[in-house]
Scaffold this motif. Structure first.
Motif, short mmCIF file in Angstrom:
data_model
loop_
_atom_site.label_atom_id
_atom_site.label_comp_id
_atom_site.label_asym_id
_atom_site.label_seq_id
_atom_site.Cartn_x
_atom_site.Cartn_y
_atom_site.Cartn_z
N PHE A 35 0.83 -1.21 0.00
CA PHE A 35 0.00 0.00 0.00
C PHE A 35 0.87 1.26 0.00
O PHE A 35 0.48 2.28 -0.58
CB PHE A 35 -0.96 0.00 1.19
N CYS A 52 1.73 2.16 -3.45
CA CYS A 52 0.58 2.50 -4.30
C CYS A 52 0.42 4.01 -4.38
O CYS A 52 -0.42 4.62 -3.71
CB CYS A 52 -0.68 1.85 -3.75
N PRO A 85 -3.38 -3.15 -3.94
CA PRO A 85 -2.63 -1.94 -4.31
C PRO A 85 -2.25 -1.87 -5.78
O PRO A 85 -2.38 -0.80 -6.41
CB PRO A 85 -1.39 -2.00 -3.41
#
Length: 266
Positions: free
Chosen positions: A140, A143, A254
Motif C-alpha cells: 500500500f 501504491c 494496491p
C-alpha cells in the motif's frame, strides 16, 4: 484457558489452538488458507469461493446470512469466525449460545490489518500473520496514485433494483481514497450502503461510476444502461473483491488500484 478479544470487544474463550474452525466470511476464509491452515478449517459458506479447492472439498454450512445450524452442530467446531457487517446478528447470537464465536468489525485498512494479526495469534499463526501484515503495508505504501490531476469524483454501485452505493463509514470508501478518488456519497446522510435514485446520482455529478462485480454482478450490459443516462461520465466495471475483501486478498489490491487510478484520464 486462552481468552481472546474480538473486534466487538467481546471475550472469546478457547481450550487451546483451535483445530475445528468454521468461517462465515469469504475474505476471512481465504485468509485462513493463506495463513497456512488446511485441515483445521472444516466449514465454510457457499460464498467462500477462494481458495477454489476448498469450495469443492469443505463442508458448506449455508450462506453468510442464513446457516444450517444442525450441520454446524454436527461439525462440532471449537471456533467460528464471523463479521458484524456480513453476518446477520440474530443468527450469530444463536451460534454464540453453543459455540465460541469471534467477530471482526472492519471499516478501515487499519481495522483489516488488526483483524489479520488477532486471527493469526488466535489460530497459532502469529508469525505468518505478521509477515502478511507487513507485506500488505509495504504494497500500500508503494501504491502512489497519479497526483498531476485533482482527485476524480466517483460513485461506487454495489446493487441494482434498488440502486445502492458504498457511502460513508465503509471499507470500500477508504479503498476508493487509496485509488485516488473522492466518493461523492461520502457524507453523513449517505452512511454505509444507502439506496440512491438516478436523480441523486445526477446531482452528485461523479466523474466516474464504478459498477462492482459483487454483491450484484454488474456486467457490460449495465455499462450501456448507465452511459445512456450519464453521457459525459466514465462508467467502468471493477473487481468488487479487491475493493471489499479485507483479508489476504489485500495483497493484490494496491497494484490493481494503482493501475485503475493511473489509467483513467478525463
Amino acid at each position: 484457558m486462552p481468552i481472546f478479544t474480538d473486534q466487538l470487544n467481546r471475550k472469546v474463550n478457547l481450550n487451546g489452538i483451535p483445530q475445528r474452525i468454521v468461517s462465515l466470511v469469504p475474505s476471512q476464509t481465504e485468509l485462513l488458507f493463506d495463513l497456512g491452515l488446511r485441515k483445521e478449517v472444516i466449514g465454510i459458506t457457499k460464498f467462500c469461493i477462494h481458495p477454489h479447492e476448498w469450495f469443492h472439498t469443505k463442508t458448506r454450512i449455508g450462506g453468510t446470512k442464513k446457516y444450517d445450524f444442525e450441520k454446524i452442530k454436527n461439525l462440532n467446531p471449537d471456533l467460528i469466525i464471523g463479521n458484524k457487517e456480513e453476518n446477520e446478528q440474530a443468527q450469530i447470537e444463536l451460534l454464540m449460545k453453543e459455540h465460541s464465536v469471534w467477530m471482526s468489525d472492519i471499516y478501515t485498512l487499519k481495522d483489516a490489518l488488526e483483524m489479520i494479526m488477532r486471527v493469526g495469534v488466535m489460530v497459532g499463526k502469529s508469525r505468518e500473520a505478521t509477515l502478511l501484515k507487513l507485506t500488505i503495508e509495504s504494497e500500500f505504501k508503494k501504491c502512489v496514485i497519479n497526483k498531476t490531476r485533482p482527485p476524480l469524483k466517483a460513485s461506487y454501485l454495489i446493487w441494482k433494483n434498488p440502486y445502492m452505493v458504498a457511502g460513508k463509514n465503509t471499507f470500500i470508501n477508504e479503498m476508493l481514497e487509496y485509488c485516488g478518488f473522492n466518493n461523492v456519497f461520502n457524507k453523513e446522510e449517505f452512511s454505509r450502503y444507502p439506496e440512491v435514485s438516478i436523480e441523486q446520482m445526477k446531482e452528485a455529478k461523479p466523474d466516474v461510476i464504478f459498477l462492482s462485480s459483487e454483491p450484484y454482478p454488474f456486467k457490460d450490459i449495465h455499462i450501456a444502461e448507465f452511459k445512456a443516462i450519464f453521457k459525459d461520465t466514465l462508467v467502468l466495471l471493477v473487481d468488487g473483491e479487491l475493493f471489499s475483501w479485507y483479508g489476504s486478498r489485500l495483497l493484490q489490491a494496491p497494484a490493481y488500484f494503482f493501475n485503475l487510478g493511473n489509467q483513467i484520464n478525463i
